[in-house]
Scaffold this active site. Structure first.
Site, PDB file in Angstrom:
ATOM      1  CD  GLU A 157      45.857  40.166  42.330  1.00 27.37           C
ATOM      2  OE1 GLU A 157      46.504  41.323  41.748  1.00 27.37           O
ATOM      3  OE2 GLU A 157      44.920  40.657  42.856  1.00 27.37           O
ATOM      4  CG  HIS A 159      33.200  40.207  41.885  1.00 18.82           C
ATOM      5  ND1 HIS A 159      33.089  41.471  41.426  1.00 18.82           N
ATOM      6  CD2 HIS A 159      33.871  39.783  42.978  1.00 18.82           C
ATOM      7  CE1 HIS A 159      33.566  41.973  42.463  1.00 18.82           C
ATOM      8  NE2 HIS A 159      34.714  41.655  42.705  1.00 18.82           N
TER       9      HIS A 159
END
Ligand SMILES: Cc1ncc(C[n+]2csc(CCOP(=O)(O)OP(=O)(O)O)c2C)c(N)n1
Ligand SMILES: [Mg+2]
Lengths: 394, 325
Positions: free
Chosen positions: B60, B130
């Site tokens: 990322e 999540h």
């Protein structure tokens, strides 16, 4: 002082290191016989059968739980299928008290260490007996007594942590090491590179075990890195490295056994790259037909690591067809029965929402819990998991 | 008009943006041939080729660093972070680089073309990693814009607005709504304004403010409240940074009451900023304290997610308490 030992050259010379090719260490052929010239490894019957049982258990657990997920009994699941030899063969080469810091597809390591079917199920169903108190998604196991750090979903974070853990083991004078497992995709994260560098600079007793299973979800290795796998990165950090056939349990075990010796005796960290294949979908949320061919999957099914080990065991008459049938049946029964019990257990008590955020429940959290309890008492039918549950409930 | 769910609307916005401007690039983990784990980038690689829509390695900080460079060069990157929970390895690139590129160079350079998309929020049994709603971390960073859409129509217009905005934008997509939220969406190219809240429903007794998936929860709450004779004014903030204090203040001056709700934890959540600004603007008009209905001050749980969430019943109770204060 510098660590650079460079000779002088008067012609500009570039290199991408391609002249150095890393071989793949193999011992066992698919038919269960050793390759010509391969030496029989140091693995006795009891250990071999302990490994095999853990591999078969893992396969059965994965099949059953994926089916349970499909039936809607479980919210999520991830299989280790195809990678059992890589994970269990390596764990088996360690001392049972060595630390394991895994990614998420290494349930086989826990099975080998003796995590019970009940313990697996309690985590999967997030019930009140789950050590993690129902806070994490299925497959995020952990066990302090089995030296298995609780799984965290953010990728690669465990890799530098393993270096720190192992450094602590070294300072404590323990004759133990830490192994950290990760995928070839996770190895692209910055944390991987930081970890390797710190491990050699500080001479840390840590084994980096990369499961190169060909994919990171849909991304094939060819789009993950241009280099020859993950292993060559070790050179940049002056780390010992070996590449091994990850579907060959004997080769994995042997490589890890020697690596452990180097790590524990010389504080010389090692990178192992196990070449394998993720035979199942990435997870229950994934459908691989969108990014790879059946043909490719079939070719890897031919290299099934469990079948390969079974052939070897049968060849030595340590295992028979009858043993196989009996074990498969008893494992299936045990998994099913244990699942039925676990899914009926209560969810964790409401207090577990606010405990463990800190060592003690802070006044602010205690207040939030009291407000929540009052609210649930007012609307019990809206919160069936917590309403009307004595001590833990509201 | 066409009926679309939120994913289709987002995919459609990306398609339009890429067709309209060759500088627009879409990339991230699994976004290429596969079209992303939620399929938001479906068919973009097939349509625009591998140089404009592609998989990145799994890193990322690399994705956003790369995107910063591309944007500085003049391209228009739309980078996907697979889940907002996994944006943190890129925190340094976003907070220290993206947000300060223009300011630190005296406007010699900027990364205004950059948009970062990330699925976000709870309600999908995702547990700690999540489910999170990290808007408040980024709202604390001048130089960024932060946008959260509530439905497919908004998602398409706000995403096109974000891609074409001359400032870097974090676009958080409430993933619980990806398939659950459907509606009529114009097939044409249109933009909705950033920095403007929207009054969705007018009312007299209390202002109820939220964004993203909470708007659906607010809608359910309002049905309950109106049955009890409480008239609610409902506002979707839409842009968290820079936020539209005028629209909210104007509403509270009229109703005298404010409930703010978000999924993220209470302490340090963006509702705190809103409460502080509104009490400064509206102090003498307030009939009761501004109330926050939020997640608990804990990591996002799993089995007890329902108990954690700021649901319609909790908001309803907060509205009643505010009215009866
Ligand atoms: C920091 C971070 N980014 C993205 C993800 C989402 N994600 C979960 S698994 C995965 C692929 C991992 O692939 P690999 O490391 O090769 O392991 P494998 O699944 O093949 O065992 C991704 C992208 C994540 N969990 N954490
Ligand atoms: Mg992989």
């Amino acid at each position: 002082m510098t660590t650079t030992r460079s000779e002088v050259t008067y012609t500009p010379t570039f290199t991408d290191g391609d002249e150095f090719r890393l071989p793949t260490f193999k011992l066992l052929q698919q038919d269960g016989t050793l390759y010509d010239g391969a030496e029989a490894p140091d693995l006795d019957r009891d250990k071999a059968l302990r490994i095999y049982r853990a591999m078969l258990f893992t396969r059965v657990l994965d099949e059953r739980m994926m089916a349970a997920q499909r039936q809607g009994r479980l919210s999520f699941y991830m299989q280790c299928t195809g990678e059992e030899a890589a994970v269990i063969g390596s764990t088996a080469a360690l001392d049972d008290a060595d630390m394991i810091m895994a990614q998420y597809r290494e349930q086989g390591a826990l099975a080998y260490r003796g995590f019970t079917t009940d313990e697996f199920m309690n985590q999967l169903f997030g019930n009140e007996q789950d050590y993690g108190k129902g806070r994490q998604m299925p497959i995020h196991y952990g066990s302090a007594k089995l030296h298995y750090m609780t799984i965290s979903s953010p990728l690669a974070t465990q890799i530098p942590q393993a270096v720190g853990y192992a450094y602590g083991q070294k300072l404590a004078g323990e004759k133990h090491c830490t192994i950290t497992y990760f995928g070839e995709g996770a190895a692209s994260e910055g944390d991987f590179h930081a970890a390797l560098n710190m491990a050699t600079v500080h001479k840390v007793p840590v084994i980096f075990f990369c499961r190169n299973n060909g994919y990171a979800i849909s991304t094939p290795t060819i789009e993950q890195f241009a280099a020859d796998g993950v292993a060559p990165r070790a050179f940049g950090y002056k780390m010992q490295v070996i590449r091994v056939d990850g579907n060959d349990v004997l080769a994995v075990h042997e490589a890890t056994r020697i690596a452990r010796r180097m790590v524990v005796e010389n504080n010389s960290p090692v990178l192992i790259e196990a070449m394998t294949y993720r035979l199942a979908a990435h997870s229950s949320s994934d459908d691989p037909s969108g990014y790879r061919s059946r043909k490719e999957e079939e070719a890897w099914r031919e290299k099934d690591p469990i079948l390969r080990m079974r052939h070897w065991l049968q060849d030595r008459e340590w295992w028979s067809e009858d043993d196989e049938k009996a074990l498969q049946e008893s494992l299936r029964r045990e998994v099913l029965e244990t699942m039925k019990r676990a899914e009926k257990r209560q969810p964790p008590a409401l207090e577990t929402l606010v405990s463990d955020v800190y060592d003690v429940i802070t006044p602010a959290l205690a207040e939030q819990l009291e407000q929540l309890k009052a609210h649930i008492r007012k609307y019990p039918e809206a919160y069936p998991k917590s309403a009307g549950r004595g001590k833990g409930g509201a | 008009m066409a009926k679309m769910n939120m994913l289709q609307a987002i995919n459609n916005a990306l398609d339009i943006a890429m067709a309209a401007d060759e500088g627009v690039l879409c990339f991230g983990e699994d976004v290429g041939e596969f079209g992303g784990v939620f399929r938001a980038t479906s068919n973009l690689q097939q349509k625009y080729g591998k140089t404009r829509c592609f998989n990145t390695p799994l890193v990322e900080q690399g994705i956003i660093g790369f995107a910063n460079g591309l944007a500085a060069q003049g391209s228009i990157p739309v980078a996907e972070i697979q889940f907002a929970d996994y944006i943190f390895p890129a925190f340094d690139q976003i907070v220290n680089e993206t947000a300060k590129f223009r300011y630190r160079s005296g406007n010699l350079f900027n990364v205004g073309g950059l948009t970062i998309r990330a699925p976000y929020g709870g309600g999908i049994s995702g547990g700690h990693y999540h489910s999170q709603s990290p808007e408040a971390y980024f709202a604390h960073t001048p130089g960024l814009k932060v946008v959260v859409p509530r439905n497919p129509h908004q998602a398409k217009g706000l995403l096109l607005g974000s891609i074409r905005d001359q400032n870097p934008v974090l676009f958080f997509e409430p993933k619980r709504l990806y398939r659950a939220s459907t509606g009529e969406v114009p097939e044409s190219d249109y933009q909705l304004p950033l920095g403007e809240a929207e009054v969705i429903k007018e009312g007299d007794d209390i202002t109820v403010l939220g964004w993203g998936a909470q708007m659906e929860v607010i809608e359910r709450t309002v049905e309950l409240a109106e049955k009890e004779g409480i008239s609610c004014e409902v506002i979707d903030l839409r842009t968290i940074l820079p936020w539209d204090v005028e629209t909210v203040a104007e509403s509270v001056l009229k109703t005298g009451r404010l409930v703010v709700t978000h999924e993220a934890p209470l302490t340090g959540g963006f509702a705190g900023e809103i409460a502080a600004a509104i009490q400064t603007r509206c102090f003498l008009y307030l009939e009761s304290p501004i109330v926050r209905v939020t997640g608990l001050d804990t990591p996002f749980p799993l089995t007890l997610e329902k108990e954690y969430m700021p649901d319609h019943l909790k908001i309803f109770e907060a509205i009643k308490a505010s009215i009866e204060f």
